[in-house]
Design an enzyme around this catalytic site. Structure first.
Site, PDB file in Angstrom:
ATOM      1  N   ASP A   1     -64.409  -2.312 -12.014  1.00 38.83           N
ATOM      2  CA  ASP A   1     -65.437  -3.345 -11.985  1.00 38.83           C
ATOM      3  C   ASP A   1     -66.786  -2.659 -12.238  1.00 38.83           C
ATOM      4  OD1 ASP A   1     -66.095  -6.329 -11.132  1.00 38.83           O
ATOM      5  OD2 ASP A   1     -67.431  -5.069  -9.941  1.00 38.83           O
TER       6      ASP A   1
ATOM      7  N   HIS B   1     -58.095  -9.211 -11.480  1.00 37.63           N
ATOM      8  CA  HIS B   1     -59.284  -8.365 -11.550  1.00 37.63           C
ATOM      9  C   HIS B   1     -59.234  -7.157 -10.626  1.00 37.63           C
ATOM     10  CE1 HIS B   1     -63.401  -7.294 -12.324  1.00 37.63           C
ATOM     11  NE2 HIS B   1     -63.708  -7.393 -11.050  1.00 37.63           N
TER      12      HIS B   1
END
Length: 324
Positions: free
Chosen positions: A100, A302
């Site tokens: 991320d 994610h």
């Protein structure tokens, strides 16, 4: 093999680190809104394979310092923390792994200081030199005011919404970004409709995904709550520097990332729903000429290293072995 925790002063801030093992240094850089604990499955696995593994709470997070000025969270500051951390650990070089927001920091560290980086790995976010992310002046036109990175630009708003109930926020975000959401077969952007809040825009999950426990949610929440009502201001200030990063990183325009690299992403990762990401992925070898792998994890969302720890660990160990 025991995991050690300590604080270390680097680049004008105190960073908390989790550390395990001995051998060549591997730095694990977390993303939003996590901390060192997001790498809990990688720390031991890499340490047992013969590496010195260090996962910091990056500035603004967990037990680390939280500078007050928005400008203290620019990409050069974040890269400076990594550079200073390598030195403070008594090492000359490291493999830098990021997920991320940690991925842009990892890619940018390799771009700016290839002399210190033996290899670079990005999970979820592909490299987009020099500033690594499109600015709000662009994303506002693409997606509107409800796009989460645009919504985050207003100081204090999302900060208060998230800090009001960190457990509720984290449960919704972590479950919402997971790859195993019933009835959902493709990734989507995080949009915050007008009249709602960042937290309320995320549905309450009926149950947590199999990879996520209530204990893990509460651990992240406790770590964030160390900053009390300002729990998310530091992390959100990373987003509030995206526009400024365009100018700060402009001297590196046209540079490639000239160290061995690896990219990993899940097919259900929300990043893949962002415009331009498929084109970036297709151009990876022109950005990272020595790309050793472009790994796709079917069905993964994610939270790559938490959702698929065994596959991520295997890919990391293969990449590291190639460097050795």
């Amino acid at each position: 093999m025991d995991m050690a925790h300590r604080d270390i002063r680097v680049n004008g801030v105190r960073l908390h680190i989790a550390e395990q093992g001995s051998g060549p240094l591997v730095l694990l850089l977390h993303g939003f809104p996590e901390g060192w604990y997001s790498w809990r499955y990688q720390l031991t696995a890499l340490a047992e394979a013969g590496y010195r593994v260090v996962a910091p709470d990056q500035r603004g997070y967990g037990r680390s310092d939280r500078p007050k000025e928005v400008s203290d969270y620019s990409l050069p500051h974040l890269v400076g923390d990594v550079v200073a951390l390598i030195d403070a650990l008594g090492e000359e070089r490291a493999v830098v792994v990021g997920h991320d927001w940690g991925a842009p920091v990892a890619w940018a560290t390799a771009l700016m200081r290839p002399d210190l980086v033996r290899g670079v790995v990005g999970l979820s976010v592909p490299p987009a030199p020099p500033a690594m992310m499109p600015p709000p002046s662009v994303t506002r036109k693409l997606y509107g005011e409800g796009y989460y990175q645009v919504y985050f630009q207003e100081p204090g708003r999302a900060d208060a919404e998230m800090a009001a109930d960190p457990v509720r926020f984290l449960r919704r975000l972590l479950a919402g970004g997971s790859g195993d959401k019933p009835g959902v077969d493709e990734p989507g952007l995080w949009m915050i409709p007008e009249g709602t809040t960042a937290v309320d825009s995320l549905p309450e999950p009926e149950t947590l995904p199999g990879w996520l426990t209530e204990d893990a949610v509460r651990f992240f929440a406790r770590e964030h709550a160390l900053h009390k009502e300002h729990a998310y201001t530091g992390p959100l200030n990373w987003y509030r520097n995206i526009e400024a990063n365009q100018g700060l990183m402009s001297p590196f325009r046209g540079r490639t990332i000239d160290v061995p690299g690896l990219y990993m992403v899940g097919t259900m990762d929300l990043v893949l729903a962002m415009r331009g990401v498929p084109e970036l992925r297709a151009a990876l070898t022109s950005i990272v000429p020595d790309l050793r792998g472009d790994v796709t994890l079917p069905g993964c969302g994610h939270w790559t290293q938490q959702e698929r720890p065994e596959e991520v660990n295997a890919a990391l160990l293969e990449f590291l072995a190639g460097l050795d």
